[in-house]
Design a protein around this motif. Structure first.
Motif, short mmCIF file in Angstrom:
data_model
loop_
_atom_site.label_atom_id
_atom_site.label_comp_id
_atom_site.label_asym_id
_atom_site.label_seq_id
_atom_site.Cartn_x
_atom_site.Cartn_y
_atom_site.Cartn_z
N GLY A 131 34.62 38.48 23.58
CA GLY A 131 33.77 38.77 22.52
C GLY A 131 32.70 39.58 23.06
N ASN A 132 32.24 39.66 24.44
CA ASN A 132 31.01 40.48 24.83
C ASN A 132 31.61 41.39 25.70
OD1 ASN A 132 28.94 38.78 24.28
ND2 ASN A 132 29.63 37.24 25.76
N ASP A 133 33.09 41.91 25.86
CA ASP A 133 33.42 42.90 26.31
C ASP A 133 33.28 44.12 25.24
OD1 ASP A 133 35.81 45.09 26.22
OD2 ASP A 133 36.39 43.80 28.03
N GLN A 134 32.63 45.21 25.93
CA GLN A 134 32.13 46.19 25.03
C GLN A 134 33.37 46.82 24.02
OE1 GLN A 134 29.76 48.99 26.99
NE2 GLN A 134 29.71 50.48 25.32
N GLU A 135 34.36 47.11 24.68
CA GLU A 135 35.44 47.83 23.92
C GLU A 135 36.06 46.79 23.03
OE1 GLU A 135 39.35 50.71 24.69
OE2 GLU A 135 38.21 49.90 26.41
N VAL A 136 36.11 45.38 23.24
CA VAL A 136 36.52 44.82 22.03
C VAL A 136 35.57 44.36 21.03
CG1 VAL A 136 37.37 42.42 21.63
CG2 VAL A 136 38.15 43.42 23.84
N ARG A 137 34.42 44.26 21.38
CA ARG A 137 33.48 43.95 20.20
C ARG A 137 32.92 45.12 19.64
NH1 ARG A 137 28.26 45.68 21.64
NH2 ARG A 137 27.83 46.47 23.72
N HIS A 138 33.23 46.26 19.93
CA HIS A 138 33.00 47.48 18.95
C HIS A 138 34.10 47.52 17.83
CE1 HIS A 138 30.16 49.94 21.48
NE2 HIS A 138 29.76 48.70 21.63
N LEU A 139 35.16 46.99 18.29
CA LEU A 139 36.33 47.10 17.30
C LEU A 139 36.20 45.91 16.52
CD1 LEU A 139 39.46 47.88 19.51
CD2 LEU A 139 38.23 49.27 17.97
N ARG A 140 35.36 44.76 16.69
CA ARG A 140 35.25 43.64 15.89
C ARG A 140 33.64 43.45 15.36
NH1 ARG A 140 35.86 38.30 18.64
NH2 ARG A 140 36.46 37.71 16.46
N HIS A 141 32.89 44.54 15.89
CA HIS A 141 31.48 44.72 15.38
C HIS A 141 30.76 43.60 15.84
CE1 HIS A 141 28.20 46.11 12.31
NE2 HIS A 141 28.00 46.64 13.75
N TYR A 142 30.48 42.96 16.86
CA TYR A 142 29.66 42.04 17.22
C TYR A 142 28.33 42.85 17.96
CZ TYR A 142 32.89 37.98 16.97
OH TYR A 142 33.58 37.11 16.35
N GLU A 143 27.41 42.89 17.42
CA GLU A 143 26.21 43.53 17.84
C GLU A 143 25.27 42.99 18.75
OE1 GLU A 143 26.20 42.33 14.62
OE2 GLU A 143 26.61 43.88 13.29
N PHE A 144 25.50 41.56 18.81
CA PHE A 144 24.65 40.87 19.75
C PHE A 144 25.48 40.06 20.84
CE2 PHE A 144 22.54 41.21 15.67
CZ PHE A 144 21.36 42.03 16.04
N PRO A 145 25.00 39.85 22.10
CA PRO A 145 25.71 39.11 23.07
C PRO A 145 25.73 37.54 22.56
CG PRO A 145 23.56 39.51 23.81
CD PRO A 145 23.78 40.18 22.58
N ARG A 146 26.94 36.84 22.83
CA ARG A 146 27.22 35.52 22.49
C ARG A 146 27.20 34.56 23.85
NH1 ARG A 146 28.26 38.46 18.01
NH2 ARG A 146 28.17 37.17 15.85
N SER A 147 26.63 33.39 23.82
CA SER A 147 26.83 32.73 25.03
C SER A 147 28.33 31.79 24.69
CB SER A 147 25.60 31.78 25.42
OG SER A 147 25.68 30.72 24.25
N THR A 148 28.48 31.27 25.83
CA THR A 148 29.81 30.32 25.74
C THR A 148 29.59 29.30 24.82
OG1 THR A 148 30.68 30.79 27.79
CG2 THR A 148 31.39 29.05 26.86
#
Length: 182
Positions: free
Chosen positions: A32-49
């Motif tokens: 979820g925090n991988d830049q390329e993955v999160r841009h395809l899923r649109h996670y704007e903010f970092p998420r902790s475990t």
């Protein structure tokens, strides 16, 4: 990555869908925090475990969402997740989603198998009549997956989301279990 030995809930040819594994939250967090993955899923903010774990704990308690871990059969490793969410049991509709977090498994046709398995489960076992996939316009691979599975583009919201300095479109792909159920 360590291999895992768990019974599949849904068996595929190349992948299996298993219950969410709370021992793998660090992987879900990484993906979820991988830049390329999160841009395809649109996670704007970092998420902790811990935040990821809380999200999946809530999904287990929910009656309108089913989540699965995607496991590559040959390698025996988790590579992503998929889900049905926003399930409306009265209207018998849901939204379908998946992602492959391990990038080395991209481009292998696994997304098509994941979406096919979860679509069959939704229609055949849960008796849903309509599925919707919401896809951000830069995610060409997901658009191809759902087109291949006979989902049709029902609507596009122009400039709906802001990603990387651009307003992008959101596409709504839809599939009915039977044409007569539209």
């Amino acid at each position: 990555m360590n291999t895992i030995a768990s019974a599949a809930f849904i068996n595929g040819n190349l992948i299996d869908l298993q219950p969410i594994n709370f021992n793998h939250m660090h992987l879900y967090d990484k993906w979820g925090n991988d830049q390329e993955v999160r841009h395809l899923r649109h996670y704007e903010f970092p998420r902790s475990t811990d935040e990821v774990k809380e999200r999946y704990l809530n999904s287990i308690k929910a009656t309108d969402k089913y989540s699965f871990e995607v496991v590559h059969k040959k390698d025996g490793v988790p590579i992503g997740t998929c889900n049905l969410h926003e399930i409306n049991w009265v209207s018998r509709t849901a939204e379908i989603g998946f992602f492959i977090g391990e990038r080395k498994y991209w481009g292998m046709g696994l997304g098509t198998e994941i979406a096919s398995l979860i679509t069959s489960y939704a229609f055949q076992e849960l008796n849903l009549r309509k599925l919707k996939a919401v896809i951000y316009s830069p995610n060409i691979a997901s658009q191809k997956v759902f087109t291949k599975l006979d989902f049709h583009l029902e609507a596009t919201l122009k400039g709906e989301e802001y990603i990387d300095g651009d307003y992008i479109d959101i596409h709504f792909y839809v599939k009915y279990r039977n044409a007569s159920e539209k």
